[in-house]
Design an enzyme around this catalytic site. Structure first.
Site, short mmCIF file in Angstrom:
data_model
loop_
_atom_site.label_atom_id
_atom_site.label_comp_id
_atom_site.label_asym_id
_atom_site.label_seq_id
_atom_site.Cartn_x
_atom_site.Cartn_y
_atom_site.Cartn_z
N CYS A 183 -6.94 0.48 4.27
CA CYS A 183 -7.39 -1.20 4.12
C CYS A 183 -7.48 -1.87 5.11
CB CYS A 183 -5.41 -1.89 4.12
SG CYS A 183 -5.16 -3.17 2.59
N HIS A 231 -4.58 3.79 -1.02
CA HIS A 231 -3.57 4.18 0.20
C HIS A 231 -3.58 5.11 -0.32
CE1 HIS A 231 -2.42 0.08 2.49
NE2 HIS A 231 -3.26 -0.12 0.90
N GLU A 256 -1.27 7.56 1.50
CA GLU A 256 -0.14 7.86 1.66
C GLU A 256 0.77 6.75 0.39
OE1 GLU A 256 -2.20 5.19 2.53
OE2 GLU A 256 -0.82 3.57 2.71
#
Ligand SMILES: [Mn+2]
Length: 233
Positions: A105, A208, A210
């Site tokens: 990000c 993302h 994760e």
């Protein structure tokens, strides 16, 4: 890894997305969090003598002075000059020392700036016919398509040409920095993943993995590859 200062219930808190801590610890890597504090600047040099890798996470907007643009600072989201200064010091150090670097990000945007690239101040205003890169009503469930470039580490990890990824950003890579190779782009052309093949390990993703761990096996491989690089230095 550097924390993020947020205001919650009128109090400033140092915040960190704990999933990163878990993913690193699961792989035998102990994360150290650098606090956003004025005093950090005085002790950072000492700590930068001994570390194995650098992870840069999400956060607010980067001061456009770092990519040589004039912009009304009051229009920036979560502008934090101290976070900028500390993170850029850390990144420049890791880059010069050829230590593994992974960014998500804001982290990929910092990596791009480190390579002399530029950033869109607002992708939804500046890109013609943008896809939705952030859903302010629901960050976690939002997905958009990215197309992966074959022959890149990202394609190797995911083993497929297209992914539906979780993103929540209003900035993005406008001019790619020197030495970075694109690994993925959204359908509006925005670059969503980069790497620098000349570095020991240097990967930045706008999306993302994760936060969508159960959706692709490749999500775990991103962290496997980073921690392998960290452990085998
Ligand atoms: Mn996006």
């Amino acid at each position: 890894m550097v924390s993020r200062r947020l205001i919650r219930k009128n109090k400033t808190i140092d915040w960190f997305s704990e999933i990163y801590l878990q993913l690193l610890a699961e792989r035998g890597v102990m994360p150290i969090i650098v606090p956003i504090a004025e005093a950090t600047k005085g002790i950072l040099d000492e700590y930068l003598k001994d570390y194995d890798g650098m992870l840069m996470m999400e956060g607010g907007d980067i001061d456009p002075q770092y990519y040589h643009e004039n912009y009304d600072l009051t229009k920036l989201d979560e502008y934090d000059p101290l976070k900028d200064e500390i993170e850029i010091t850390c990144l420049r150090h890791a880059f010069a020392a050829n230590k593994p670097i992974l960014g998500f990000c804001r982290g990929v945007q910092l990596i791009n700036v480190l390579h002399g690239g530029k950033i869109y101040n607002d992708v939804h205003l500046e890109i013609p016919n943008p896809v939705l890169h952030i859903n302010y009503e629901n960050y976690d469930s939002h997905r958009h398509k990215v197309i992966l470039e074959e022959g890149t580490p990202l394609f190797e990890w995911y083993g497929q040409k297209e992914l539906m990824v979780n993103t929540y950003h209003h900035q993005g890579i406008k001019v790619l920095g020197k030495g970075l190779i694109p690994m993925a782009h959204a359908e509006d052309g925005l670059i969503e993943g980069v790497y620098n093949p000349a570095h020991s390990f240097l990967v930045g993703l706008q999306f993302h993995p994760e936060r969508m761990l159960s959706e692709y096996k490749g999500n775990q491989k991103v962290f496997d590859a980073f921690t392998d690089a960290v452990k085998h230095r």
